[in-house]
Motif scaffolding. Structure first.
Motif, PDB file in Angstrom:
ATOM      1  N   LYS A   1       0.829  -1.209   0.000  1.00  0.00           N
ATOM      2  CA  LYS A   1       0.000   0.000   0.000  1.00  0.00           C
ATOM      3  C   LYS A   1       0.863   1.260   0.000  1.00  0.00           C
ATOM      4  N   LEU A   2       1.923   1.257   0.791  1.00  0.00           N
ATOM      5  CA  LEU A   2       2.832   2.410   0.814  1.00  0.00           C
ATOM      6  C   LEU A   2       3.470   2.638  -0.551  1.00  0.00           C
ATOM      7  N   ILE A   3       3.873   1.544  -1.200  1.00  0.00           N
ATOM      8  CA  ILE A   3       4.511   1.637  -2.517  1.00  0.00           C
ATOM      9  C   ILE A   3       3.546   2.228  -3.536  1.00  0.00           C
ATOM     10  N   THR A   4       2.327   1.709  -3.604  1.00  0.00           N
ATOM     11  CA  THR A   4       1.374   2.199  -4.607  1.00  0.00           C
ATOM     12  C   THR A   4       0.932   3.631  -4.319  1.00  0.00           C
ATOM     13  N   GLU A   5       0.809   3.976  -3.062  1.00  0.00           N
ATOM     14  CA  GLU A   5       0.473   5.366  -2.725  1.00  0.00           C
ATOM     15  C   GLU A   5       1.585   6.317  -3.150  1.00  0.00           C
ATOM     16  N   GLU A   6       2.836   5.906  -2.945  1.00  0.00           N
ATOM     17  CA  GLU A   6       3.963   6.757  -3.342  1.00  0.00           C
ATOM     18  C   GLU A   6       4.055   6.864  -4.860  1.00  0.00           C
ATOM     19  N   MET A   7       3.798   5.766  -5.580  1.00  0.00           N
ATOM     20  CA  MET A   7       3.789   5.822  -7.044  1.00  0.00           C
ATOM     21  C   MET A   7       2.797   6.875  -7.530  1.00  0.00           C
ATOM     22  N   HIS A   8       1.585   6.808  -7.004  1.00  0.00           N
ATOM     23  CA  HIS A   8       0.533   7.728  -7.425  1.00  0.00           C
ATOM     24  C   HIS A   8       0.841   9.164  -6.993  1.00  0.00           C
ATOM     25  N   GLY A   9       1.214   9.334  -5.732  1.00  0.00           N
ATOM     26  CA  GLY A   9       1.511  10.674  -5.223  1.00  0.00           C
ATOM     27  C   GLY A   9       2.680  11.333  -5.935  1.00  0.00           C
ATOM     28  N   SER A  10       3.693  10.555  -6.230  1.00  0.00           N
ATOM     29  CA  SER A  10       4.862  11.077  -6.932  1.00  0.00           C
ATOM     30  C   SER A  10       4.496  11.548  -8.338  1.00  0.00           C
ATOM     31  N   ALA A  11       3.657  10.777  -9.025  1.00  0.00           N
ATOM     32  CA  ALA A  11       3.221  11.167 -10.366  1.00  0.00           C
ATOM     33  C   ALA A  11       2.419  12.466 -10.317  1.00  0.00           C
TER      34      ALA A  11
ATOM     35  N   LYS B   1      -1.968   3.688 -12.688  1.00  0.00           N
ATOM     36  CA  LYS B   1      -2.155   3.470 -11.253  1.00  0.00           C
ATOM     37  C   LYS B   1      -2.172   1.971 -10.965  1.00  0.00           C
ATOM     38  N   ARG B   2      -1.343   1.557 -10.021  1.00  0.00           N
ATOM     39  CA  ARG B   2      -1.273   0.154  -9.622  1.00  0.00           C
ATOM     40  C   ARG B   2      -2.021  -0.048  -8.317  1.00  0.00           C
ATOM     41  N   SER B   3      -2.586  -1.224  -8.152  1.00  0.00           N
ATOM     42  CA  SER B   3      -3.257  -1.560  -6.895  1.00  0.00           C
ATOM     43  C   SER B   3      -2.277  -2.302  -5.986  1.00  0.00           C
ATOM     44  N   PRO B   4      -2.485  -2.222  -4.677  1.00  0.00           N
ATOM     45  CA  PRO B   4      -1.642  -3.013  -3.779  1.00  0.00           C
ATOM     46  C   PRO B   4      -1.686  -4.507  -4.122  1.00  0.00           C
TER      47      PRO B   4
ATOM     48  N   SER C   1      -1.996  -5.895  -7.072  1.00  0.00           N
ATOM     49  CA  SER C   1      -1.142  -6.185  -8.235  1.00  0.00           C
ATOM     50  C   SER C   1       0.331  -6.212  -7.842  1.00  0.00           C
ATOM     51  N   VAL C   2       0.719  -5.343  -6.916  1.00  0.00           N
ATOM     52  CA  VAL C   2       2.108  -5.310  -6.435  1.00  0.00           C
ATOM     53  C   VAL C   2       2.406  -6.575  -5.623  1.00  0.00           C
ATOM     54  N   ILE C   3       1.468  -6.978  -4.781  1.00  0.00           N
ATOM     55  CA  ILE C   3       1.649  -8.200  -4.002  1.00  0.00           C
ATOM     56  C   ILE C   3       1.776  -9.408  -4.930  1.00  0.00           C
ATOM     57  N   ARG C   4       0.981  -9.446  -5.986  1.00  0.00           N
ATOM     58  CA  ARG C   4       1.046 -10.550  -6.947  1.00  0.00           C
ATOM     59  C   ARG C   4       2.452 -10.653  -7.547  1.00  0.00           C
ATOM     60  N   LYS C   5       3.051  -9.525  -7.895  1.00  0.00           N
ATOM     61  CA  LYS C   5       4.409  -9.528  -8.448  1.00  0.00           C
ATOM     62  C   LYS C   5       5.417 -10.025  -7.416  1.00  0.00           C
ATOM     63  N   MET C   6       5.217  -9.664  -6.165  1.00  0.00           N
ATOM     64  CA  MET C   6       6.104 -10.134  -5.097  1.00  0.00           C
ATOM     65  C   MET C   6       6.024 -11.658  -4.977  1.00  0.00           C
ATOM     66  N   ILE C   7       4.811 -12.187  -4.968  1.00  0.00           N
ATOM     67  CA  ILE C   7       4.605 -13.629  -4.829  1.00  0.00           C
ATOM     68  C   ILE C   7       5.161 -14.389  -6.031  1.00  0.00           C
TER      69      ILE C   7
END
Length: 191
Positions: free
Chosen positions: A15-25, A34-37, A39-45
Motif C-alpha cells: 500500500k505504501l509503494i502504490t500510494e507513493e507511485m501515485h503521489g509522486s506522479a 495506477k497500480r493496486s496493492p 497487483s504489487v503483491i502478486r508480483k512479489m509472490i
C-alpha cells in the motif's frame, strides 16, 4: 540497506509503494498507470519484483516486471523510490537489479520501458535501451489497458496507441552474431 528479490512477506509495503507511485506522479504533473496493492503483491509472490529495504525494515524502493506476447516482451515497470532515499543511488541499483532479473528469467525477450522521466531515460540508456516508436514494443491489449488510469489515456486512445507523452525505450538482446561482423563479411564478399 538490502536490495533483493521481493517475497510474499513484503506485502506489508504494497500500500505504501502504490500510494507513493501515485503521489509522486501527481507531484511531477505527469501521467502514470495506477497500480493496486494487490497487483504489487502478486508480483512479489510471483518472484517478479525487486525491493530495497533498510535494516530497520522500511521500504526504500521497488520495481517489477511484466511479460507480454508469450514472454517475447518484458516491461520493467513501477520504479519508485521512497522520498527519504532519493538522490542516494537507490533508483540506479533497483533499475539494474530489475533489468538483471528480466534477463535471467527471460533471456531472449525484448525489454521495454515507457516513461516521462528523464532520470529513468538516462538509467535505461546506460543499460543499453534505445528510444523507439510504440510500434516496436508490445501490441498486446493487456499492456495498453494498464494505461487506463493514466491522465493521458484519452490522448493515447486518440492516437490509436501509437504515440503519447511517454517515451518508449527498448533493449534488444544481442543476436549470436553481432551486426558489425555481418556488415564486415558482406563487405569482404564484395571485394
Amino acid at each position: 540497506m538490502t536490495l533483493r528479490l521481493a517475497t510474499r512477506q513484503d506485502w506489508i509495503f504494497a500500500k505504501l509503494i502504490t500510494e507513493e507511485m501515485h503521489g509522486s506522479a501527481l507531484l511531477r504533473g505527469c501521467g502514470i498507470s495506477k497500480r493496486s496493492p494487490i497487483s504489487v503483491i502478486r508480483k512479489m509472490i510471483e518472484g517478479k519484483a525487486v525491493i530495497a529495504v533498510t535494516s530497520g525494515n522500511h521500504w526504500a524502493g521497488f520495481s517489477y516486471i511484466e511479460t507480454y506476447e508469450n514472454n517475447s516482451f518484458v516491461s520493467n515497470s513501477g520504479l519508485i523510490v521512497s522520498p527519504v532515499f532519493r538522490q542516494c543511488g537507490v533508483a540506479k541499483a533497483i533499475k539494474q537489479s530489475v533489468f538483471d532479473l528480466s534477463r535471467k528469467l527471460y533471456p531472449s525477450a525484448k525489454i521495454f520501458s515507457i516513461t516521462t522521466g528523464s532520470a529513468v531515460m538516462k538509467l535505461n540508456t546506460r543499460l543499453g535501451f534505445e528510444p523507439v516508436t510504440y510500434s516496436e514494443i508490445t501490441t498486446e491489449k493487456k499492456f495498453w489497458n494498464g494505461c487506463k488510469s493514466c491522465v493521458n489515456y484519452q490522448t493515447l486512445l486518440g492516437k490509436d496507441c501509437k504515440n503519447c507523452f511517454c517515451t518508449a525505450m527498448l533493449y534488444t538482446p544481442a543476436s549470436d552474431e553481432p551486426q558489425e561482423q555481418e556488415n564486415e563479411s558482406e563487405l569482404e564478399h564484395c571485394k
